[in-house]
Write an enzyme that holds these catalytic residues in place. Structure first.
Site, PDB file in Angstrom:
ATOM      1  N   HIS A   1     120.317  33.583  33.276  1.00 33.46           N
ATOM      2  CA  HIS A   1     119.084  33.343  34.038  1.00 33.46           C
ATOM      3  C   HIS A   1     118.026  32.659  33.181  1.00 33.46           C
ATOM      4  O   HIS A   1     117.280  33.311  32.459  1.00 33.46           O
ATOM      5  CB  HIS A   1     118.564  34.706  34.527  1.00 33.46           C
ATOM      6  CG  HIS A   1     117.442  34.614  35.506  1.00 33.46           C
ATOM      7  ND1 HIS A   1     117.101  35.671  36.308  1.00 33.46           N
ATOM      8  CD2 HIS A   1     116.584  33.618  35.813  1.00 33.46           C
ATOM      9  CE1 HIS A   1     116.078  35.333  37.068  1.00 33.46           C
ATOM     10  NE2 HIS A   1     115.743  34.089  36.778  1.00 33.46           N
TER      11      HIS A   1
ATOM     12  N   HIS B   1     115.117  29.126  33.012  1.00 36.33           N
ATOM     13  CA  HIS B   1     114.426  28.015  33.679  1.00 36.33           C
ATOM     14  C   HIS B   1     114.055  27.009  32.586  1.00 36.33           C
ATOM     15  O   HIS B   1     113.071  27.198  31.892  1.00 36.33           O
ATOM     16  CB  HIS B   1     113.157  28.507  34.369  1.00 36.33           C
ATOM     17  CG  HIS B   1     113.400  29.555  35.412  1.00 36.33           C
ATOM     18  ND1 HIS B   1     113.530  29.260  36.742  1.00 36.33           N
ATOM     19  CD2 HIS B   1     113.556  30.892  35.317  1.00 36.33           C
ATOM     20  CE1 HIS B   1     113.750  30.383  37.433  1.00 36.33           C
ATOM     21  NE2 HIS B   1     113.765  31.391  36.587  1.00 36.33           N
ATOM     22  N   PHE B   2     114.883  25.974  32.434  1.00 37.07           N
ATOM     23  CA  PHE B   2     114.638  24.995  31.373  1.00 37.07           C
ATOM     24  C   PHE B   2     113.759  23.834  31.852  1.00 37.07           C
ATOM     25  O   PHE B   2     113.482  22.908  31.111  1.00 37.07           O
ATOM     26  CB  PHE B   2     115.965  24.486  30.796  1.00 37.07           C
ATOM     27  CG  PHE B   2     116.610  25.453  29.814  1.00 37.07           C
ATOM     28  CD1 PHE B   2     116.045  26.692  29.514  1.00 37.07           C
ATOM     29  CD2 PHE B   2     117.800  25.098  29.165  1.00 37.07           C
ATOM     30  CE1 PHE B   2     116.641  27.562  28.599  1.00 37.07           C
ATOM     31  CE2 PHE B   2     118.401  25.964  28.238  1.00 37.07           C
ATOM     32  CZ  PHE B   2     117.827  27.194  27.963  1.00 37.07           C
ATOM     33  N   ARG B   3     113.333  23.886  33.117  1.00 36.77           N
ATOM     34  CA  ARG B   3     112.252  23.029  33.639  1.00 36.77           C
ATOM     35  C   ARG B   3     112.596  21.553  33.782  1.00 36.77           C
ATOM     36  O   ARG B   3     111.695  20.754  34.065  1.00 36.77           O
ATOM     37  CB  ARG B   3     111.000  23.142  32.750  1.00 36.77           C
ATOM     38  CG  ARG B   3     110.499  24.543  32.488  1.00 36.77           C
ATOM     39  CD  ARG B   3     110.189  25.278  33.751  1.00 36.77           C
ATOM     40  NE  ARG B   3     109.384  26.478  33.516  1.00 36.77           N
ATOM     41  CZ  ARG B   3     109.197  27.421  34.443  1.00 36.77           C
ATOM     42  NH1 ARG B   3     109.768  27.320  35.625  1.00 36.77           N
ATOM     43  NH2 ARG B   3     108.444  28.466  34.170  1.00 36.77           N
TER      44      ARG B   3
ATOM     45  N   ASN C   1     114.822  25.934  40.559  1.00 36.20           N
ATOM     46  CA  ASN C   1     113.446  25.583  40.955  1.00 36.20           C
ATOM     47  C   ASN C   1     112.821  24.566  40.010  1.00 36.20           C
ATOM     48  O   ASN C   1     111.790  24.790  39.399  1.00 36.20           O
ATOM     49  CB  ASN C   1     112.568  26.834  41.083  1.00 36.20           C
ATOM     50  CG  ASN C   1     112.559  27.677  39.828  1.00 36.20           C
ATOM     51  OD1 ASN C   1     113.538  27.718  39.100  1.00 36.20           O
ATOM     52  ND2 ASN C   1     111.451  28.327  39.568  1.00 36.20           N
TER      53      ASN C   1
ATOM     54  N   HIS D   1     116.402  36.520  43.922  1.00 33.23           N
ATOM     55  CA  HIS D   1     115.082  36.971  43.476  1.00 33.23           C
ATOM     56  C   HIS D   1     114.508  37.736  44.659  1.00 33.23           C
ATOM     57  O   HIS D   1     114.293  37.154  45.717  1.00 33.23           O
ATOM     58  CB  HIS D   1     114.208  35.764  43.121  1.00 33.23           C
ATOM     59  CG  HIS D   1     112.830  36.141  42.673  1.00 33.23           C
ATOM     60  ND1 HIS D   1     112.261  35.621  41.535  1.00 33.23           N
ATOM     61  CD2 HIS D   1     111.904  36.976  43.204  1.00 33.23           C
ATOM     62  CE1 HIS D   1     111.036  36.132  41.388  1.00 33.23           C
ATOM     63  NE2 HIS D   1     110.794  36.948  42.394  1.00 33.23           N
TER      64      HIS D   1
ATOM     65  N   HIS E   1     116.748  40.327  37.870  1.00 31.31           N
ATOM     66  CA  HIS E   1     115.579  41.034  37.306  1.00 31.31           C
ATOM     67  C   HIS E   1     115.064  42.220  38.132  1.00 31.31           C
ATOM     68  O   HIS E   1     113.963  42.170  38.670  1.00 31.31           O
ATOM     69  CB  HIS E   1     114.434  40.074  36.990  1.00 31.31           C
ATOM     70  CG  HIS E   1     114.126  39.010  38.014  1.00 31.31           C
ATOM     71  ND1 HIS E   1     114.066  39.261  39.350  1.00 31.31           N
ATOM     72  CD2 HIS E   1     113.851  37.696  37.862  1.00 31.31           C
ATOM     73  CE1 HIS E   1     113.764  38.147  39.978  1.00 31.31           C
ATOM     74  NE2 HIS E   1     113.638  37.186  39.095  1.00 31.31           N
TER      75      HIS E   1
ATOM     76  N   ASP F   1     115.461  35.426  32.080  1.00 30.73           N
ATOM     77  CA  ASP F   1     114.501  34.759  32.960  1.00 30.73           C
ATOM     78  C   ASP F   1     113.519  33.944  32.105  1.00 30.73           C
ATOM     79  O   ASP F   1     112.324  33.900  32.387  1.00 30.73           O
ATOM     80  CB  ASP F   1     113.760  35.771  33.846  1.00 30.73           C
ATOM     81  CG  ASP F   1     113.030  35.101  35.001  1.00 30.73           C
ATOM     82  OD1 ASP F   1     113.196  33.876  35.188  1.00 30.73           O
ATOM     83  OD2 ASP F   1     112.286  35.799  35.711  1.00 30.73           O
TER      84      ASP F   1
HETATM   85 ZN   LIG Z   1     113.877  33.402  37.184  1.00 27.98          ZN
END
Ligand SMILES: [Zn+2]
Length: 445
Positions: free
Chosen positions: A61, A63-65, A95, A179, A237, A311
């Site tokens: 999990h 988020h490397f953007r 996302n 989520h 999470h 996360d």
């Molecule tokens: Zn996340």
């Protein structure tokens, strides 16, 4: 190219033993128990004495953007942080901009990673209210699963229509990772807190707004839908004691259709930490009470939590200004996830063997990762060497993430990541990441 990792303490599949490990090119070819090593010459000999030798961490999990939010982070910088933290495989979330909700966007991410990811990678596909028709075209050998934001305010990937949810759970051909936070409850709480404390309430109110009830109602719905449709559900999470009552205790020999993840941050921090760390530890779902944290710590030992992820969700520090309404939610953690969990091992929260189950073996088992996540002959040589009893402090200059800050700044760790090998290649040692190295796409099932 042959490598001998010599004289370390191996931790694998519930056992801790002295031994050595032979790597030929990308793979582990031999695991030797005891202190002697064969009289053969190797191209490279790594002295692991004093170190523990673990399978590389698989973080399910992050988020490397990238693409689209690269002022915060990108695949290059965050995979450097992963390598420095002993993480050899990550699964990135959808996302980004554009969102990973089309086959083209998914392909774009694979193409970017093939150029700039320094460790192994794969990507979740994002569900929307109307893209379930694409599910049959997803390749279950290439991606870990489908990410579903159930009533959470992450871009417009919020899936809130009941028919859409039913369709997703009925048709998803792989794990659905959710989520879970109920938007209606959050909006109601936010209005109430704003009425009392003004337009941007202090961050200490964050767990009142993103409340236990908001988490519980959404997780309850996810479990109900998964049960009705016989779907495979992995709840991301978990943060509350109450939600843990919805999750079965999973044994490593048999994982059920319903599993849950806890993050390093929710296992380490509790609401008292808002005083010192403020919005740095503001994340969604919120960090909750000490009692909730302690319940999560129990659940990582009794099987209700199957996987520990991060996360990892970097933002610029300037985006963390303000309170509940204004400050962005999410924090970087991947570079310090393993050492933080090792600190909890020292505190007696879990054993080192259990850490390896939760951060290496179980992500591999749950997502059916091919030939990674274990120290086994024939498997890819994804390996991390960690050294105990060597104090060091997190300072800005050590941080690899583009955002340049960490909630752990100023913290002294006793464990250090000594070296990380990805597919047999040393991608990190002595504070340096080999940025010429590119990891591999992960294969599943
Ligand atoms: Zn996340």
């Amino acid at each position: 190219m042959t490598t001998l990792i010599k004289g370390g303490t191996l931790v694998n599949e519930g056992r801790t033993f002295n031994g050595s490990l032979v790597i030929d090119d990308e793979r582990i070819t031999q695991i030797i128990e005891g202190n002697h090593t064969p009289e053969v010459s190797y191209d490279e000999v790594i002295d692991a004495s004093g170190c523990f030798v673990l399978p590389g961490i698989i973080d399910d999990h992050v988020h490397f953007r990238e693409p689209g939010l690269t002022e915060k982070a990108d695949i290059d910088t965050e995979s450097r942080a992963a390598a420095a933290g002993g993480v050899t495989t990550y699964f990135d979330m959808p996302n980004t901009v554009p969102q990973t909700t089309t086959l083209e966007a998914l392909e774009e991410k694979f193409a970017l990673a093939a150029q700039k990811s320094h460790v192994n990678y794969s990507f979740f596909f994002g569900a929307t209210n109307d893209n379930a028709a694409l599910f049959p075209q997803l390749d279950p050998h290439r991606i870990p699963g489908i990410k579903l934001f159930m009533g959470s305010s992450t871009g417009n990937m919020l899936v809130d229509r009941r028919e859409a949810l039913d369709r997703i759970f009925a048709t998803a051909p792989m794990i659905i990772m959710t989520h879970c936070e109920d938007t209606d409850i959050i909006n109601r709480n936010m209005a109430a807190v704003k009425a009392k404390y003004g337009d941007d309430p202090k961050v200490t109110h964050h767990p009142e707004i993103r409340s236990e009830e908001a988490c519980y109602e959404s997780t309850r719905l996810a479990v109900e839908l998964a049960t009705r449709h016989h779907a495979r559900l992995h709840v991301a999470h978990l943060t509350t004691e109450r939600e843990l009552g919805l999750i079965p205790s999973n044994q490593i020999s048999h994982l059920s259709n319903i599993t849950a993840e806890a993050t390093v941050s929710h296992l380490y921090f509790c609401d008292r930490d808002y005083t010192a760390l403020g919005t740095r530890i503001k994340c969604n779902p919120a960090i909750k009470t000490e009692r909730d944290r302690d319940a999560l710590r129990e659940a990582i030992n009794d099987g209700r939590i199957t996987v520990i992820g991060t996360d990892h969700a970097p933002h610029l520090l300037s985006q963390k200004e303000g309170g509940c309404a204004r400050a962005a939610s999410g924090m970087p953690m991947i570079q310090f996830s393993l050492v933080t969990m090792l600190e909890l091992v020292d505190q007696g929260v879990l054993s080192l063997e259990r850490l390896v189950e939760l951060m290496c073996h179980n992500p591999a088992r749950l997502f059916e990762v091919r030939q990674r996540g274990f120290l086994r002959e024939g498997y890819q040589a994804d390996i991390v060497l960690v050294r105990p009893n060597t104090g060091w402090t997190v300072t800005k200059d050590r941080i690899q993430s583009r955002c340049g800050w960490s909630p752990m700044e100023g913290h002294m760790y006793l464990w250090r990541v000594e070296r990380t090998l990805c597919n047999g290649h040393t991608v990190y040692s002595q504070g340096r990441v080999d940025t010429s190295y590119i990891g591999q796409p992960v294969a599943f099932r």
